[in-house]
Design an enzyme around this catalytic site. Structure first.
Site, PDB file in Angstrom:
ATOM      1  N   GLY A   1      11.697   3.476  -4.398  1.00 45.47           N
ATOM      2  CA  GLY A   1      12.376   3.348  -3.109  1.00 45.47           C
ATOM      3  C   GLY A   1      13.865   3.653  -3.203  1.00 45.47           C
ATOM      4  O   GLY A   1      14.423   4.319  -2.323  1.00 45.47           O
TER       5      GLY A   1
ATOM      6  N   LYS B   1       2.703  12.263   3.443  1.00 41.72           N
ATOM      7  CA  LYS B   1       3.075  12.473   4.842  1.00 41.72           C
ATOM      8  C   LYS B   1       4.521  12.907   5.034  1.00 41.72           C
ATOM      9  O   LYS B   1       5.395  12.514   4.273  1.00 41.72           O
ATOM     10  CB  LYS B   1       2.869  11.169   5.614  1.00 41.72           C
ATOM     11  CG  LYS B   1       1.415  10.796   5.750  1.00 41.72           C
ATOM     12  CD  LYS B   1       1.306   9.542   6.565  1.00 41.72           C
ATOM     13  CE  LYS B   1      -0.141   9.239   6.898  1.00 41.72           C
ATOM     14  NZ  LYS B   1      -0.251   8.016   7.686  1.00 41.72           N
TER      15      LYS B   1
ATOM     16  N   ARG C   1      10.114  -0.475 -17.804  1.00 43.89           N
ATOM     17  CA  ARG C   1      11.238  -1.131 -17.108  1.00 43.89           C
ATOM     18  C   ARG C   1      11.987  -2.100 -18.014  1.00 43.89           C
ATOM     19  O   ARG C   1      13.198  -2.249 -17.890  1.00 43.89           O
ATOM     20  CB  ARG C   1      10.737  -1.855 -15.863  1.00 43.89           C
ATOM     21  CG  ARG C   1      10.418  -0.880 -14.761  1.00 43.89           C
ATOM     22  CD  ARG C   1      10.286  -1.547 -13.432  1.00 43.89           C
ATOM     23  NE  ARG C   1      10.329  -0.543 -12.389  1.00 43.89           N
ATOM     24  CZ  ARG C   1       9.958  -0.747 -11.140  1.00 43.89           C
ATOM     25  NH1 ARG C   1       9.526  -1.935 -10.783  1.00 43.89           N
ATOM     26  NH2 ARG C   1      10.044   0.211 -10.254  1.00 43.89           N
TER      27      ARG C   1
ATOM     28  N   GLY D   1       8.023   7.351  -6.365  1.00 45.53           N
ATOM     29  CA  GLY D   1       6.579   7.399  -6.118  1.00 45.53           C
ATOM     30  C   GLY D   1       5.756   7.840  -7.305  1.00 45.53           C
ATOM     31  O   GLY D   1       5.984   7.387  -8.423  1.00 45.53           O
TER      32      GLY D   1
END
Ligand code: AMP
Length: 404
Positions: A376, A200, A38, A353
């Site tokens: 995100g 999920k 980063r 993710g």
């Protein structure tokens, strides 16, 4: 996509340029930076501003101090690493707003770099507090947002500040992220294939709904595939299934049919007798998962099916692993997909993710066209949403146009 100005369109000479970066790096138990990707990501923007003769003020958050001063979450280690990467001193400010910080900035010369202390030591940051945004704005003449990974948040350092600085723009990292995304979903070379995996369905309903309108093929793997398989009438044993989403999964399957999108799902899996790295395992056809077993990875036939579906792809977007890749026994499917995607001739974009973790572990990151730095934020783009930080820069641009 909302259009925004970028740093290379502004005159920075002699100006105080505040760059919002995302230096939210992982730290090990001793507080050392374990991955500086980063920090490296923002170097082109910082170096450009320095070359243009700016006084560079950097701002970031680190961790979740929730409005309290927590020394372990201070940015001094980042200043040190950044200094080494830039080959020049990065001065650490004791805070991110206030008189002492103002004085330090007043004494800055051209080509100097100051890193402000963790923005989230002030609770006003996450509240997008207007006064706090104004205090940050008072430190600079130009505001550059290069924190893509935080662009889905409405915080003072990426929203409120833009109400008080006339000249605002995105940095080079923001530009790269947004243009690769545009290449992937805005105006892609086709066939466009999306691979969606992970745990999920619930976390990715909006992603799936948005993608169905855009892609030519959709490959569904990971835990979420079992809700779809059950919706299709398969018995999937104890595999991860969200029963309340069976209807939703059925609707997505129908929508794919109506839209002519080819939907691919696992035809076999690595089944295990329990969720455990040392579980007993076997490869079974999807119709043959024993009642007390669970599917924890895609099987070899699925890998072949998915690889064949990717063969003619000109653009591939990938989010989410194909199995519980953190355990060796269930990692093969994800790594096989890494190899296929890495060796594809398509423009390949990965983000959100854990997928990037698998790619880095496989040592194939250089073969991917672009790996997003934002989890995100990338997911929100996949959902078809506008990012608040981009909207703020866009509104600032429109406002400036009206003023001049
Ligand atoms: P996500 O954050 O939704 O992308 O989910 C990532 C997680 O999904 C990883 O930690 C995987 O271990 C998990 N996962 C992938 N496949 C399965 C599966 N078949 N059953 C349970 N968890 C899975």
């Amino acid at each position: 996509m909302e259009d925004i100005p970028y740093i290379n369109e502004l005159d920075l000479k002699g100006k105080r340029v505040l760059i919002r970066a995302d230096f939210n790096v992982p730290l090990d138990e001793k507080g050392n930076i374990s991955d500086d990707t980063r920090i490296r990501g923002v170097l082109p923007t910082i170096n450009y501003a320095l070359d243009e003769g700016a006084k560079v003020i950097l701002a970031s958050h680190l961790g979740r101090p929730k409005g309290k001063f927590i020394p372990e979450m201070g940015l001094a280690t980042v200043a040190k690493r950044l200094g080494r990467l830039l080959g020049k001193e990065v001065k650490m400010a004791p805070d991110c707003v206030g008189d002492e910080v103002k004085t330090i900035i007043n004494y800055m010369g051209q080509g100097e770099v100051v890193l402000l202390e963790n923005l989230r030591f002030h609770q006003e940051e996450e509240k997008n507090d207007e006064t706090f945004g104004k205090q940050l704005a008072e430190l600079c003449d130009v505001f550059i947002n290069d924190a893509f990974a935080t662009a889905h948040r409405s915080h003072a350092s990426n929203i409120a500040i833009t109400h008080h600085v006339p000249e605002c723009a995105g940095g080079f990292l923001m530009n790269k992220e947004m243009s690769y995304f545009e290449k992937a979903l805005g105006n892609p070379m086709r066939p466009l294939v999306a691979i969606i995996g992970g745990a999920k369905v619930s976390g990715k309903i909006e992603v799936l709904e948005n993608l169905i309108d855009k892609v030519d093929k959709l490959l569904i793997g990971g835990g979420m595939a079992f809700t779809f398989l059950k919706a299709r009438g398969y018995d999937v044993g104890k595999s991860l299934v969200e029963n309340d989403l069976l209807d939703m999964a059925g609707k997505i399957i129908e929508k794919a049919k109506t839209k002519g999108v080819k939907l691919y799902m696992p035809v076999d899996c690595v089944a295990a007798d329990r969720f455990d790295a040392a579980a007993e395992t076997k490869v079974v056809a999807i119709q043959e998962i024993p009642p007390d077993w669970m599917g924890l990875d895609i099987g070899p036939a699925t890998t072949m099916l998915f690889s064949a579906a990717l063969e003619d792809a000109k653009t591939i977007v990938w989010n989410g692993p194909m199995g519980v890749f953190e355990m060796d026994a269930f990692s093969r499917g994800t790594y096989a997909m890494v190899t296929t995607v890495a060796n594809s001739y398509a423009v390949t974009i990965v983000g959100g993710g854990d997928t990037d973790v698998a790619i880095h572990r496989a040592g194939d990151s250089a073969k991917i066209s672009y790996i997003s730095t934002g989890g995100g934020a990338f997911l929100e783009l996949l959902e078809g949403k506008d990012l608040p930080a981009i909207s703020a820069l866009h509104k600032n641009k429109v406002k400036q146009r009206e003023v001049t």
